[in-house]
Scaffold this motif. Structure first.
Motif, PDB file in Angstrom:
ATOM      1  N   SER A  36       0.669  -1.200   0.044  1.00  0.00           N
ATOM      2  CA  SER A  36      -0.028   0.100   0.120  1.00  0.00           C
ATOM      3  C   SER A  36       0.946   1.284   0.136  1.00  0.00           C
ATOM      4  CB  SER A  36      -0.814   0.052   1.170  1.00  0.00           C
ATOM      5  OG  SER A  36      -1.739  -1.126   1.312  1.00  0.00           O
ATOM      6  N   ILE A  37       1.755   1.389   0.747  1.00  0.00           N
ATOM      7  CA  ILE A  37       2.790   2.326   0.911  1.00  0.00           C
ATOM      8  C   ILE A  37       3.438   2.534  -0.653  1.00  0.00           C
ATOM      9  CG2 ILE A  37       4.786   3.371   1.927  1.00  0.00           C
ATOM     10  CD1 ILE A  37       4.215   1.918   4.604  1.00  0.00           C
ATOM     11  N   ILE A  57      -5.572  -4.763  -2.619  1.00  0.00           N
ATOM     12  CA  ILE A  57      -4.486  -4.849  -1.433  1.00  0.00           C
ATOM     13  C   ILE A  57      -5.179  -4.644  -0.076  1.00  0.00           C
ATOM     14  CG2 ILE A  57      -2.395  -3.768  -0.622  1.00  0.00           C
ATOM     15  CD1 ILE A  57      -1.495  -3.592  -3.679  1.00  0.00           C
ATOM     16  N   ILE A  58      -6.007  -3.466   0.134  1.00  0.00           N
ATOM     17  CA  ILE A  58      -6.623  -3.147   1.268  1.00  0.00           C
ATOM     18  C   ILE A  58      -7.769  -4.420   1.809  1.00  0.00           C
ATOM     19  CG2 ILE A  58      -8.345  -1.403   2.242  1.00  0.00           C
ATOM     20  CD1 ILE A  58      -6.741   0.729   0.740  1.00  0.00           C
ATOM     21  N   THR A  93      -8.866  -8.770   5.260  1.00  0.00           N
ATOM     22  CA  THR A  93      -9.059 -10.103   5.540  1.00  0.00           C
ATOM     23  C   THR A  93      -8.197 -10.782   6.583  1.00  0.00           C
ATOM     24  OG1 THR A  93     -10.085 -10.181   3.267  1.00  0.00           O
ATOM     25  CG2 THR A  93      -9.279 -12.348   4.277  1.00  0.00           C
ATOM     26  N   ALA A  94      -6.930 -10.053   6.541  1.00  0.00           N
ATOM     27  CA  ALA A  94      -5.928 -10.639   7.542  1.00  0.00           C
ATOM     28  C   ALA A  94      -6.273 -10.193   8.969  1.00  0.00           C
ATOM     29  CB  ALA A  94      -4.532 -10.254   6.973  1.00  0.00           C
ATOM     30  N   LYS A  95      -7.047  -9.177   9.011  1.00  0.00           N
ATOM     31  CA  LYS A  95      -7.287  -8.438  10.314  1.00  0.00           C
ATOM     32  C   LYS A  95      -8.747  -9.318  11.005  1.00  0.00           C
ATOM     33  CE  LYS A  95      -3.827  -5.794  10.743  1.00  0.00           C
ATOM     34  NZ  LYS A  95      -3.010  -5.923  11.779  1.00  0.00           N
ATOM     35  N   HIS A  96      -9.471  -9.908  10.197  1.00  0.00           N
ATOM     36  CA  HIS A  96     -10.358 -10.708  10.811  1.00  0.00           C
ATOM     37  C   HIS A  96     -10.149 -11.596  12.027  1.00  0.00           C
ATOM     38  CE1 HIS A  96     -13.843 -13.396  10.571  1.00  0.00           C
ATOM     39  NE2 HIS A  96     -14.509 -12.691  10.189  1.00  0.00           N
ATOM     40  N   LEU A 101       1.381  -8.604  -7.984  1.00  0.00           N
ATOM     41  CA  LEU A 101       0.742  -8.116  -9.342  1.00  0.00           C
ATOM     42  C   LEU A 101       0.281  -6.845  -9.199  1.00  0.00           C
ATOM     43  CD1 LEU A 101      -0.111  -9.047 -12.228  1.00  0.00           C
ATOM     44  CD2 LEU A 101      -2.150 -10.207 -11.160  1.00  0.00           C
ATOM     45  N   CYS A 102      -0.567  -6.672  -8.056  1.00  0.00           N
ATOM     46  CA  CYS A 102      -1.051  -5.227  -7.921  1.00  0.00           C
ATOM     47  C   CYS A 102      -0.009  -4.261  -8.094  1.00  0.00           C
ATOM     48  CB  CYS A 102      -1.885  -5.277  -6.680  1.00  0.00           C
ATOM     49  SG  CYS A 102      -3.588  -6.175  -6.902  1.00  0.00           S
TER      50      CYS A 102
END
Length: 142
Positions: A42-43, A88-89, A94-97, A121-122
């Protein structure tokens, strides 16, 4: 009809799998890895977008000759630079669920492999779009 399915476990969030202590610990490492990867990506994407926005004229458009190019003008750079951040967000959220760390060995392998590749890829697509916009905006000269 609906009453027959009540309490069957279908759709009520019940998960009959039991994960061992090791699975949960390794799952937490995977979610931590995904969170850090998404934060870094993201950065990088935001830095690329900021660099492009400040390097070319505001009305620069990314060239687009695709099937849906009815106006013939291309895509405004302000719109073309941010779609890479959306997935990406999404992966980061999802990883913070709360139950994200509950995964089997196969799930952990797939998470490492597919999420890493997709996030990379993003970032690559963000850089590719940025290169197209910089070229259209005359940043490289010529």
């Amino acid at each position: 009809m609906v009453k027959e399915a009540a309490g069957s476990g279908a759709g009520d969030g019940a998960d009959d799998r039991r994960y061992g202590e090791q699975d949960l610990l390794l799952g937490k490492k995977v979610t931590q890895f995904i969170s850090i990867l998404c934060l870094i990506a993201s950065i990088v994407c935001v830095l690329i977008a900021v660099f492009v926005i400040f390097s070319v004229p505001w009305d620069t458009k990314m060239p687009y000759d695709g099937k849906y190019n009815r106006s013939g003008n291309g895509i405004p750079m302000q719109v073309a630079l941010f779609p890479a951040l959306i997935p990406i967000i999404g992966f980061w959220r999802t990883a913070k669920h709360p139950k994200a760390h509950q995964m089997s060995k196969g799930g952990r392998i797939r998470a490492y492999l597919f999420v890493s590749l997709f996030v990379l890829l993003c970032v690559f697509l963000q850089a590719y779009f940025a290169q197209g916009i910089l070229t259209a905006g005359g940043f490289f000269g010529g």
